[in-house]
Design a protein around this motif. Structure first.
Motif, PDB file in Angstrom:
ATOM      1  N   ASN A 201      28.432 -17.427 -53.784  1.00 52.89           N
ATOM      2  CA  ASN A 201      29.389 -17.267 -54.881  1.00 52.89           C
ATOM      3  C   ASN A 201      29.298 -18.482 -55.794  1.00 52.89           C
ATOM      4  OD1 ASN A 201      31.236 -14.967 -54.855  1.00 52.89           O
ATOM      5  ND2 ASN A 201      31.818 -15.668 -52.820  1.00 52.89           N
ATOM      6  N   LEU A 202      29.616 -18.298 -57.053  1.00 46.42           N
ATOM      7  CA  LEU A 202      29.687 -19.443 -57.969  1.00 46.42           C
ATOM      8  C   LEU A 202      31.060 -20.104 -57.835  1.00 46.42           C
ATOM      9  CD1 LEU A 202      28.204 -17.846 -61.216  1.00 46.42           C
ATOM     10  CD2 LEU A 202      27.001 -19.113 -59.436  1.00 46.42           C
ATOM     11  N   VAL A 203      31.097 -21.417 -57.942  1.00 42.94           N
ATOM     12  CA  VAL A 203      32.392 -22.116 -57.964  1.00 42.94           C
ATOM     13  C   VAL A 203      32.445 -23.035 -59.181  1.00 42.94           C
ATOM     14  CG1 VAL A 203      32.832 -22.057 -55.484  1.00 42.94           C
ATOM     15  CG2 VAL A 203      31.503 -23.939 -56.433  1.00 42.94           C
ATOM     16  N   PRO A 204      33.656 -23.261 -59.702  1.00 39.52           N
ATOM     17  CA  PRO A 204      33.770 -24.158 -60.859  1.00 39.52           C
ATOM     18  C   PRO A 204      33.251 -25.560 -60.499  1.00 39.52           C
ATOM     19  CG  PRO A 204      35.841 -22.961 -60.489  1.00 39.52           C
ATOM     20  CD  PRO A 204      34.972 -22.705 -59.304  1.00 39.52           C
ATOM     21  N   GLU A 205      32.648 -26.209 -61.458  1.00 37.09           N
ATOM     22  CA  GLU A 205      32.132 -27.571 -61.317  1.00 37.09           C
ATOM     23  C   GLU A 205      33.196 -28.496 -60.694  1.00 37.09           C
ATOM     24  OE1 GLU A 205      28.943 -27.949 -62.347  1.00 37.09           O
ATOM     25  OE2 GLU A 205      28.995 -29.979 -61.487  1.00 37.09           O
ATOM     26  N   GLY A 206      32.788 -29.260 -59.696  1.00 39.26           N
ATOM     27  CA  GLY A 206      33.701 -30.260 -59.140  1.00 39.26           C
ATOM     28  C   GLY A 206      34.653 -29.742 -58.064  1.00 39.26           C
ATOM     29  N   THR A 207      34.556 -28.444 -57.754  1.00 38.29           N
ATOM     30  CA  THR A 207      35.465 -27.830 -56.772  1.00 38.29           C
ATOM     31  C   THR A 207      35.433 -28.557 -55.422  1.00 38.29           C
ATOM     32  OG1 THR A 207      35.378 -25.625 -57.757  1.00 38.29           O
ATOM     33  CG2 THR A 207      35.884 -25.726 -55.415  1.00 38.29           C
ATOM     34  N   LEU A 208      34.239 -28.802 -54.918  1.00 38.48           N
ATOM     35  CA  LEU A 208      34.137 -29.358 -53.568  1.00 38.48           C
ATOM     36  C   LEU A 208      34.656 -30.788 -53.495  1.00 38.48           C
ATOM     37  CD1 LEU A 208      30.764 -27.891 -52.277  1.00 38.48           C
ATOM     38  CD2 LEU A 208      33.101 -27.136 -51.802  1.00 38.48           C
ATOM     39  N   ALA A 209      34.409 -31.556 -54.541  1.00 31.79           N
ATOM     40  CA  ALA A 209      34.912 -32.936 -54.557  1.00 31.79           C
ATOM     41  C   ALA A 209      36.440 -32.925 -54.563  1.00 31.79           C
ATOM     42  CB  ALA A 209      34.371 -33.674 -55.787  1.00 31.79           C
ATOM     43  N   ARG A 210      37.010 -32.046 -55.372  1.00 29.08           N
ATOM     44  CA  ARG A 210      38.474 -31.984 -55.438  1.00 29.08           C
ATOM     45  C   ARG A 210      39.062 -31.452 -54.132  1.00 29.08           C
ATOM     46  NH1 ARG A 210      37.103 -30.242 -60.735  1.00 29.08           N
ATOM     47  NH2 ARG A 210      37.303 -28.078 -60.082  1.00 29.08           N
ATOM     48  N   LEU A 211      38.371 -30.485 -53.526  1.00 31.46           N
ATOM     49  CA  LEU A 211      38.848 -29.950 -52.252  1.00 31.46           C
ATOM     50  C   LEU A 211      38.771 -31.024 -51.167  1.00 31.46           C
ATOM     51  CD1 LEU A 211      39.888 -27.498 -50.680  1.00 31.46           C
ATOM     52  CD2 LEU A 211      37.516 -26.852 -50.234  1.00 31.46           C
ATOM     53  N   GLY A 212      37.682 -31.792 -51.192  1.00 30.20           N
ATOM     54  CA  GLY A 212      37.536 -32.893 -50.234  1.00 30.20           C
ATOM     55  C   GLY A 212      38.677 -33.887 -50.363  1.00 30.20           C
ATOM     56  N   ALA A 213      39.039 -34.183 -51.600  1.00 29.58           N
ATOM     57  CA  ALA A 213      40.137 -35.132 -51.831  1.00 29.58           C
ATOM     58  C   ALA A 213      41.453 -34.567 -51.285  1.00 29.58           C
ATOM     59  CB  ALA A 213      40.264 -35.422 -53.333  1.00 29.58           C
ATOM     60  N   LEU A 214      41.663 -33.263 -51.463  1.00 26.60           N
ATOM     61  CA  LEU A 214      42.887 -32.630 -50.950  1.00 26.60           C
ATOM     62  C   LEU A 214      42.951 -32.678 -49.421  1.00 26.60           C
ATOM     63  CD1 LEU A 214      43.153 -29.374 -53.149  1.00 26.60           C
ATOM     64  CD2 LEU A 214      44.815 -31.242 -53.061  1.00 26.60           C
ATOM     65  N   CYS A 215      41.776 -32.604 -48.793  1.00 24.35           N
ATOM     66  CA  CYS A 215      41.726 -32.598 -47.320  1.00 24.35           C
ATOM     67  C   CYS A 215      41.643 -34.000 -46.764  1.00 24.35           C
ATOM     68  CB  CYS A 215      40.485 -31.866 -46.812  1.00 24.35           C
ATOM     69  SG  CYS A 215      40.348 -30.203 -47.389  1.00 24.35           S
ATOM     70  N   GLY A 216      41.340 -34.974 -47.612  1.00 26.30           N
ATOM     71  CA  GLY A 216      41.141 -36.333 -47.125  1.00 26.30           C
ATOM     72  C   GLY A 216      39.861 -36.463 -46.329  1.00 26.30           C
ATOM     73  N   LYS A 217      38.875 -35.635 -46.658  1.00 26.90           N
ATOM     74  CA  LYS A 217      37.612 -35.657 -45.915  1.00 26.90           C
ATOM     75  C   LYS A 217      36.442 -35.401 -46.839  1.00 26.90           C
ATOM     76  CE  LYS A 217      39.378 -34.076 -41.675  1.00 26.90           C
ATOM     77  NZ  LYS A 217      40.025 -32.896 -41.180  1.00 26.90           N
ATOM     78  N   LYS A 218      35.281 -35.862 -46.405  1.00 19.01           N
ATOM     79  CA  LYS A 218      34.085 -35.562 -47.175  1.00 19.01           C
ATOM     80  C   LYS A 218      33.563 -34.188 -46.763  1.00 19.01           C
ATOM     81  CE  LYS A 218      30.318 -38.207 -48.966  1.00 19.01           C
ATOM     82  NZ  LYS A 218      30.723 -38.182 -50.366  1.00 19.01           N
ATOM     83  N   ILE A 219      33.144 -33.411 -47.735  1.00 15.77           N
ATOM     84  CA  ILE A 219      32.602 -32.087 -47.442  1.00 15.77           C
ATOM     85  C   ILE A 219      31.096 -32.132 -47.630  1.00 15.77           C
ATOM     86  CG2 ILE A 219      32.598 -29.657 -48.125  1.00 15.77           C
ATOM     87  CD1 ILE A 219      35.460 -29.962 -49.022  1.00 15.77           C
ATOM     88  N   ALA A 220      30.354 -31.736 -46.589  1.00 12.39           N
ATOM     89  CA  ALA A 220      28.893 -31.780 -46.663  1.00 12.39           C
ATOM     90  C   ALA A 220      28.363 -30.454 -47.190  1.00 12.39           C
ATOM     91  CB  ALA A 220      28.316 -32.064 -45.282  1.00 12.39           C
ATOM     92  N   LEU A 221      27.657 -30.510 -48.300  1.00 13.19           N
ATOM     93  CA  LEU A 221      27.107 -29.288 -48.909  1.00 13.19           C
ATOM     94  C   LEU A 221      25.816 -28.889 -48.207  1.00 13.19           C
ATOM     95  CD1 LEU A 221      27.364 -27.219 -51.227  1.00 13.19           C
ATOM     96  CD2 LEU A 221      25.913 -28.731 -52.587  1.00 13.19           C
ATOM     97  N   LEU A 222      25.739 -27.659 -47.759  1.00  8.04           N
ATOM     98  CA  LEU A 222      24.535 -27.160 -47.096  1.00  8.04           C
ATOM     99  C   LEU A 222      23.730 -26.291 -48.056  1.00  8.04           C
ATOM    100  CD1 LEU A 222      25.970 -26.061 -43.606  1.00  8.04           C
ATOM    101  CD2 LEU A 222      24.853 -28.216 -44.204  1.00  8.04           C
ATOM    102  N   SER A 223      22.430 -26.342 -47.890  1.00  8.36           N
ATOM    103  CA  SER A 223      21.556 -25.483 -48.697  1.00  8.36           C
ATOM    104  C   SER A 223      21.565 -24.077 -48.108  1.00  8.36           C
ATOM    105  CB  SER A 223      20.128 -26.019 -48.675  1.00  8.36           C
ATOM    106  OG  SER A 223      19.595 -25.846 -47.367  1.00  8.36           O
ATOM    107  N   ARG A 224      21.040 -23.155 -48.863  1.00  4.03           N
ATOM    108  CA  ARG A 224      20.909 -21.782 -48.371  1.00  4.03           C
ATOM    109  C   ARG A 224      20.134 -21.753 -47.053  1.00  4.03           C
ATOM    110  NH1 ARG A 224      19.617 -16.502 -51.748  1.00  4.03           N
ATOM    111  NH2 ARG A 224      19.546 -15.079 -50.010  1.00  4.03           N
ATOM    112  N   GLU A 225      19.060 -22.522 -46.984  1.00  4.74           N
ATOM    113  CA  GLU A 225      18.228 -22.543 -45.783  1.00  4.74           C
ATOM    114  C   GLU A 225      19.030 -23.075 -44.580  1.00  4.74           C
ATOM    115  OE1 GLU A 225      17.167 -23.598 -48.800  1.00  4.74           O
ATOM    116  OE2 GLU A 225      16.004 -21.756 -49.034  1.00  4.74           O
ATOM    117  N   GLN A 226      19.831 -24.092 -44.829  1.00  2.36           N
ATOM    118  CA  GLN A 226      20.612 -24.664 -43.719  1.00  2.36           C
ATOM    119  C   GLN A 226      21.669 -23.672 -43.210  1.00  2.36           C
ATOM    120  OE1 GLN A 226      21.589 -28.271 -45.959  1.00  2.36           O
ATOM    121  NE2 GLN A 226      20.874 -29.475 -44.198  1.00  2.36           N
ATOM    122  N   VAL A 227      22.290 -22.935 -44.144  1.00  4.65           N
ATOM    123  CA  VAL A 227      23.307 -21.965 -43.718  1.00  4.65           C
ATOM    124  C   VAL A 227      22.638 -20.827 -42.964  1.00  4.65           C
ATOM    125  CG1 VAL A 227      25.073 -20.325 -44.478  1.00  4.65           C
ATOM    126  CG2 VAL A 227      24.836 -22.523 -45.632  1.00  4.65           C
TER     127      VAL A 227
END
Lengths: 248, 248
Positions: free
Chosen positions: B34-60
């Motif tokens: 799915n497409l997500v708005p620019e910066g979504t994961l960084a903002r979500l990480g800040a809300l959770c107080g954690k770093k979110i690791a982005l996986l590639s299609r191959e990794q998933v």
């Protein structure tokens, strides 16, 4: 504005939805198009720092109260699930638009996509969905049977929403099985027997959801479980779908 | 655990989802289903107080990294929309179950129910949905045409998800119109012409969503708008559906 709370009580609302409710002048709610866990509205009101006024079915469908309020204030109607799946909400939004009221819908999880997800069945293999209505002495609708028949002929799964009747309440799994077998007796297309396996999902998103892949005759065992129920009548299964259902 | 963030970037996540992410040992995310708005994961990480690791299609799709981590820790994969609509997530959950890992899905708003809601079309009048795939020199799938044909014959609307290709990117509305007209040229069932009216929804749940009920030939005007797009090919409309579409 229609704000969905999703399938998990007040904890199913999105951050965007909660923000919108907090910024609203007045919050109303209805709980007849969907079941919500006990105490949901009180807890949601506490989260918003506002009192939520519960409207009856007549008040929602009459529209007057909501549209009057929306003339001068920002008004939200809280809806369980994703709003606009029930025709009531579409009519309401249309009436608001006709009066020049600015409208917005804030989405949330819906039984439609959640049921697909929980079953592990392929989203692309679902046909038209249908509500399984109560049978009465003088009214025995066969529409669900026809939809299942049509979908099965195309290799498509059918999502069956169970009727919520004002007097009879939400249809129990045993009543759903009963209606389905009566339909088979009437329709005679050999679509299913008491041994036909189907998927029952009850209380999705609630504390202790029930997920079962079992025979029609076994649905009655789930009557006592909490929460709204949906049934999926599966078409021919892919082996991964079969494995997923077996793991429920 | 799969946690949906819904269709509105990090603000689409439910309170239950946010709580679950905060309680998790490790948070991963993917953003290719799915497409997500620019910066979504960084903002979500800040809300959770954690770093979110982005996986590639191959990794998933390789699953190894996620399943290894889930052996010893509580792991969440963040998914835009409602998880499990993409086959990848079903396969992943199945692999986790096979290894005895406890699994859970936290639902969120999905393009499926949101598109129905935003269009004001009746949920019960949607048939099988389908992805409109890019046509290439040596691969010109007609499946979407066949699905539309079958649905139209039954009086059912068709939800068309637009292809997201790794190289070509998300299919633009103009490209969708182009493929549809090429299909008509090939299939010759007179399902539509450049004047056929359909629904385009782009960037639902994003800042400035585009909702249009317009002719196929006018889709190109929406190319520059932001966000993921879906198209609905409507069947014969009820007058309330017609009125709602006219109000978009």
């Amino acid at each position: 504005m229609l704000v969905g709370t999703g399938i998990s009580g007040e904890r199913g609302i999105s951050l965007a939805g909660l923000e919108a409710l907090r910024a609203c002048d007045k919050i109303y709610a209805e709980r007849y198009t969907n079941l919500v866990p006990e105490g949901t509205l009180a807890r949601l009101g506490a989260l918003c720092g506002k009192k939520i006024a519960l409207l009856s079915r007549e008040q929602v469908e009459g529209e007057k109260e909501l549209l009057e309020a929306a003339k001068s204030e920002s008004v939200a109607l809280v809806v369980a699930g994703d709003p606009m799946i029930a025709t009531t909400h579409v009519s309401l939004l249309l009436s608001a638009k006709r009066r020049g009221v600015q409208t917005e819908v804030i989405h949330a999880s819906s039984v439609l996509s959640a049921a697909i997800g929980e079953s592990g069945l392929q989203a692309y293999k679902f046909g038209k969905m249908v509500t399984l209505a109560y049978w009465r002495d003088n009214y025995r609708p066969m529409s669900a049977y026809d939809v299942i028949s049509d979908n099965l002929a195309r290799g498509l799964h059918t999502l069956l929403l169970l009727d919520i009747d004002e007097k009879l309440g939400p249809m129990k799994p045993s009543a759903a099985a009963d209606v389905l077998l009566k339909m088979e007796h009437e329709g005679k297309k050999k679509l299913f027997t008491p041994q036909t396996k189907l998927v029952l999902l009850k209380g999705m998103g609630w504390g202790e959801p029930t997920k079962k892949y079992c025979a029609l005759s076994e649905l009655a065992a789930c009557d006592a479980k909490e929460g709204p129920a949906v049934v999926i009548m599966p078409a021919k299964l892919h082996f991964l779908e079969e494995e997923f259902l077996a793991s429920l």
